[in-house]
Design a protein around this motif. Sequence first.
Motif, PDB file in Angstrom:
ATOM      1  N   ALA A 137       0.827  -1.211   0.000  1.00 40.48           N
ATOM      2  CA  ALA A 137       0.000   0.000   0.000  1.00 40.48           C
ATOM      3  C   ALA A 137       0.861   1.261   0.000  1.00 40.48           C
ATOM      4  O   ALA A 137       0.559   2.230  -0.702  1.00 40.48           O
ATOM      5  N   ARG A 138       1.941   1.255   0.751  1.00 40.29           N
ATOM      6  CA  ARG A 138       2.800   2.441   0.814  1.00 40.29           C
ATOM      7  C   ARG A 138       3.459   2.711  -0.535  1.00 40.29           C
ATOM      8  O   ARG A 138       3.553   3.861  -0.970  1.00 40.29           O
ATOM      9  N   ALA A 139       3.867   1.637  -1.206  1.00 39.65           N
ATOM     10  CA  ALA A 139       4.491   1.794  -2.521  1.00 39.65           C
ATOM     11  C   ALA A 139       3.478   2.311  -3.534  1.00 39.65           C
ATOM     12  O   ALA A 139       3.795   3.174  -4.362  1.00 39.65           O
ATOM     13  N   ARG A 140       2.253   1.787  -3.481  1.00 42.11           N
ATOM     14  CA  ARG A 140       1.212   2.260  -4.401  1.00 42.11           C
ATOM     15  C   ARG A 140       0.908   3.729  -4.158  1.00 42.11           C
ATOM     16  O   ARG A 140       0.683   4.498  -5.099  1.00 42.11           O
ATOM     17  N   ALA A 141       0.899   4.135  -2.884  1.00 43.05           N
ATOM     18  CA  ALA A 141       0.648   5.539  -2.564  1.00 43.05           C
ATOM     19  C   ALA A 141       1.761   6.425  -3.127  1.00 43.05           C
ATOM     20  O   ALA A 141       1.498   7.534  -3.619  1.00 43.05           O
ATOM     21  N   THR A 142       2.985   5.947  -3.079  1.00 41.66           N
ATOM     22  CA  THR A 142       4.116   6.712  -3.616  1.00 41.66           C
ATOM     23  C   THR A 142       3.990   6.871  -5.124  1.00 41.66           C
ATOM     24  O   THR A 142       4.181   7.967  -5.666  1.00 41.66           O
ATOM     25  N   VAL A 143       3.672   5.781  -5.798  1.00 44.85           N
ATOM     26  CA  VAL A 143       3.510   5.840  -7.252  1.00 44.85           C
ATOM     27  C   VAL A 143       2.363   6.762  -7.630  1.00 44.85           C
ATOM     28  O   VAL A 143       2.477   7.569  -8.563  1.00 44.85           O
ATOM     29  N   ASN A 144       1.257   6.674  -6.913  1.00 45.06           N
ATOM     30  CA  ASN A 144       0.127   7.566  -7.189  1.00 45.06           C
ATOM     31  C   ASN A 144       0.507   9.028  -6.979  1.00 45.06           C
ATOM     32  O   ASN A 144       0.096   9.907  -7.751  1.00 45.06           O
ATOM     33  N   ALA A 145       1.301   9.298  -5.953  1.00 44.32           N
ATOM     34  CA  ALA A 145       1.741  10.671  -5.705  1.00 44.32           C
ATOM     35  C   ALA A 145       2.610  11.179  -6.853  1.00 44.32           C
ATOM     36  O   ALA A 145       2.492  12.336  -7.278  1.00 44.32           O
ATOM     37  N   ILE A 146       3.460  10.320  -7.373  1.00 46.58           N
ATOM     38  CA  ILE A 146       4.322  10.687  -8.498  1.00 46.58           C
ATOM     39  C   ILE A 146       3.488  10.980  -9.739  1.00 46.58           C
ATOM     40  O   ILE A 146       3.707  11.976 -10.442  1.00 46.58           O
ATOM     41  N   LEU A 147       2.505  10.128 -10.016  1.00 52.35           N
ATOM     42  CA  LEU A 147       1.668  10.317 -11.196  1.00 52.35           C
ATOM     43  C   LEU A 147       0.775  11.547 -11.054  1.00 52.35           C
ATOM     44  O   LEU A 147       0.570  12.294 -12.020  1.00 52.35           O
ATOM     45  N   GLN A 148       0.242  11.774  -9.865  1.00 50.83           N
ATOM     46  CA  GLN A 148      -0.592  12.955  -9.641  1.00 50.83           C
ATOM     47  C   GLN A 148       0.231  14.235  -9.760  1.00 50.83           C
ATOM     48  O   GLN A 148      -0.235  15.241 -10.316  1.00 50.83           O
ATOM     49  N   ALA A 149       1.457  14.202  -9.242  1.00 46.87           N
ATOM     50  CA  ALA A 149       2.327  15.370  -9.368  1.00 46.87           C
ATOM     51  C   ALA A 149       2.637  15.650 -10.833  1.00 46.87           C
ATOM     52  O   ALA A 149       2.634  16.807 -11.271  1.00 46.87           O
ATOM     53  N   SER A 150       2.899  14.606 -11.585  1.00 44.54           N
ATOM     54  CA  SER A 150       3.179  14.764 -13.013  1.00 44.54           C
ATOM     55  C   SER A 150       1.981  15.357 -13.736  1.00 44.54           C
ATOM     56  O   SER A 150       2.130  16.228 -14.612  1.00 44.54           O
ATOM     57  N   ASN A 176      13.298  15.826 -11.366  1.00 49.36           N
ATOM     58  CA  ASN A 176      13.536  16.612 -10.149  1.00 49.36           C
ATOM     59  C   ASN A 176      12.285  17.387  -9.735  1.00 49.36           C
ATOM     60  O   ASN A 176      11.917  17.426  -8.554  1.00 49.36           O
ATOM     61  N   HIS A 177      11.638  18.010 -10.715  1.00 49.59           N
ATOM     62  CA  HIS A 177      10.419  18.774 -10.425  1.00 49.59           C
ATOM     63  C   HIS A 177       9.296  17.848  -9.972  1.00 49.59           C
ATOM     64  O   HIS A 177       8.565  18.161  -9.021  1.00 49.59           O
ATOM     65  N   ILE A 178       9.164  16.705 -10.631  1.00 50.35           N
ATOM     66  CA  ILE A 178       8.117  15.749 -10.244  1.00 50.35           C
ATOM     67  C   ILE A 178       8.319  15.285  -8.809  1.00 50.35           C
ATOM     68  O   ILE A 178       7.376  15.246  -8.010  1.00 50.35           O
ATOM     69  N   ALA A 179       9.558  14.925  -8.465  1.00 46.18           N
ATOM     70  CA  ALA A 179       9.849  14.454  -7.114  1.00 46.18           C
ATOM     71  C   ALA A 179       9.539  15.531  -6.077  1.00 46.18           C
ATOM     72  O   ALA A 179       8.971  15.246  -5.010  1.00 46.18           O
ATOM     73  N   GLU A 180       9.880  16.772  -6.392  1.00 40.30           N
ATOM     74  CA  GLU A 180       9.612  17.884  -5.467  1.00 40.30           C
ATOM     75  C   GLU A 180       8.120  18.058  -5.227  1.00 40.30           C
ATOM     76  O   GLU A 180       7.666  18.176  -4.080  1.00 40.30           O
ATOM     77  N   VAL A 181       7.333  18.073  -6.312  1.00 39.89           N
ATOM     78  CA  VAL A 181       5.883  18.255  -6.175  1.00 39.89           C
ATOM     79  C   VAL A 181       5.240  17.057  -5.491  1.00 39.89           C
ATOM     80  O   VAL A 181       4.297  17.207  -4.699  1.00 39.89           O
ATOM     81  N   GLY A 227       6.636  15.199  -3.268  1.00 43.24           N
ATOM     82  CA  GLY A 227       7.090  15.069  -1.892  1.00 43.24           C
ATOM     83  C   GLY A 227       7.903  13.815  -1.640  1.00 43.24           C
ATOM     84  O   GLY A 227       7.876  13.259  -0.535  1.00 43.24           O
ATOM     85  N   VAL A 228       8.623  13.370  -2.671  1.00 41.62           N
ATOM     86  CA  VAL A 228       9.480  12.186  -2.526  1.00 41.62           C
ATOM     87  C   VAL A 228      10.877  12.551  -3.013  1.00 41.62           C
ATOM     88  O   VAL A 228      11.078  13.568  -3.677  1.00 41.62           O
ATOM     89  N   SER A 229      11.841  11.710  -2.691  1.00 42.01           N
ATOM     90  CA  SER A 229      13.194  11.949  -3.175  1.00 42.01           C
ATOM     91  C   SER A 229      13.306  11.489  -4.625  1.00 42.01           C
ATOM     92  O   SER A 229      12.525  10.655  -5.099  1.00 42.01           O
ATOM     93  N   VAL A 230      14.291  12.030  -5.335  1.00 40.78           N
ATOM     94  CA  VAL A 230      14.525  11.603  -6.707  1.00 40.78           C
ATOM     95  C   VAL A 230      14.887  10.124  -6.734  1.00 40.78           C
ATOM     96  O   VAL A 230      14.474   9.384  -7.639  1.00 40.78           O
ATOM     97  N   GLY A 231      15.637   9.676  -5.729  1.00 34.68           N
ATOM     98  CA  GLY A 231      15.997   8.264  -5.654  1.00 34.68           C
ATOM     99  C   GLY A 231      14.777   7.370  -5.536  1.00 34.68           C
ATOM    100  O   GLY A 231      14.718   6.299  -6.155  1.00 34.68           O
ATOM    101  N   THR A 232      13.796   7.796  -4.746  1.00 35.52           N
ATOM    102  CA  THR A 232      12.555   7.026  -4.612  1.00 35.52           C
ATOM    103  C   THR A 232      11.810   6.981  -5.939  1.00 35.52           C
ATOM    104  O   THR A 232      11.294   5.937  -6.342  1.00 35.52           O
ATOM    105  N   LEU A 233      11.751   8.114  -6.622  1.00 34.98           N
ATOM    106  CA  LEU A 233      11.086   8.154  -7.932  1.00 34.98           C
ATOM    107  C   LEU A 233      11.728   7.150  -8.890  1.00 34.98           C
ATOM    108  O   LEU A 233      11.029   6.399  -9.569  1.00 34.98           O
ATOM    109  N   TYR A 234      13.065   7.119  -8.892  1.00 34.94           N
ATOM    110  CA  TYR A 234      13.762   6.231  -9.825  1.00 34.94           C
ATOM    111  C   TYR A 234      13.597   4.755  -9.472  1.00 34.94           C
ATOM    112  O   TYR A 234      13.864   3.889 -10.302  1.00 34.94           O
TER     113      TYR A 234
END
Length: 205
Positions: free
Chosen positions: A18-31, A46-51, A53-60
Motif C-alpha cells: 500500500a505504501r508503494a502504491r501511494a508513492t507511485v500515485n503521488a508521483i503520477l498525480q504530481a506529473s 527533479n520537479h516531479i519528485a519535489e511536487v 514530496g518524494v526523493s529523486v531516488g525514490t522516484l527512480y
Amino acid sequence: MTSPVAQPASPRKQPRQARARATVNAILQASTRILQTHGLEKLNTNHIAEVAGVSVGTLYQYFPSKDAILIELIRQKRSQLHDALADAAAQTAELTLEQALDNLLRVTIAHQLRWPMVGRTLDYAESFLPLADESLAFKRGLTEIISTMLVKFAVPNAEMVARDLIFALNGLIEGILATQNADADQIFARAQILAHGYIKAAGEN
C-alpha cells in the motif's frame, strides 16, 4: 521536442504494498499537475519528485525516466476512456440509437475536459514514445466497442462508421479545446450534430 532515445521507457517495478502504491500515485498525480499547469517543458524528474514530496531516488525506484512516467499516464488515460465507453455502450436497453450515441458523446467529452492540457500533451507525447503497437490496439478496442453497439441498432457498415466517428469526433473536440473556451454542453451540441448527421447519412447509403 523529443526525448533522448537512450532513456529507458518501461516502468522499473510494480508497487505491491500500500505504501508503494501511494508513492507511485503521488508521483503520477504530481506529473499530472505539472503537465496541466506548465506543460511538457517543465516536466522533469527533479520537479516531479519535489511536487510529489518524494526523493529523486525514490522516484527512480519505480520510474527510470520521465518517458516511463508519461507512458504510465497515457496507459491510465486510455484505460479510463476505454472502460467508461464500454460501460456506456453496454447500457443500451430501452434506448434509441440517438440516446445511446449521446451517452458515448458525453463520456468522451467529460474525459477530454477532465484535464484538457494533460490530454493534449499526452497525445503529443505519443509521437515520440514507443507506443505504436499499444496505440493501434487501443484504437481497435474503441472501434470494437462502438461498432458492437451500432450493430445492435442495425447500422450498416458498423465498423467503418465507428472508425470514422472516432476520427471525426476526436478532431472536432480537440480542435474546439485548442482554439476556444467551451463548456461540455457547447461541445456536446456540436458533436451531436456531427455524430447524428453521419449516422443518418450512413444509413441512407
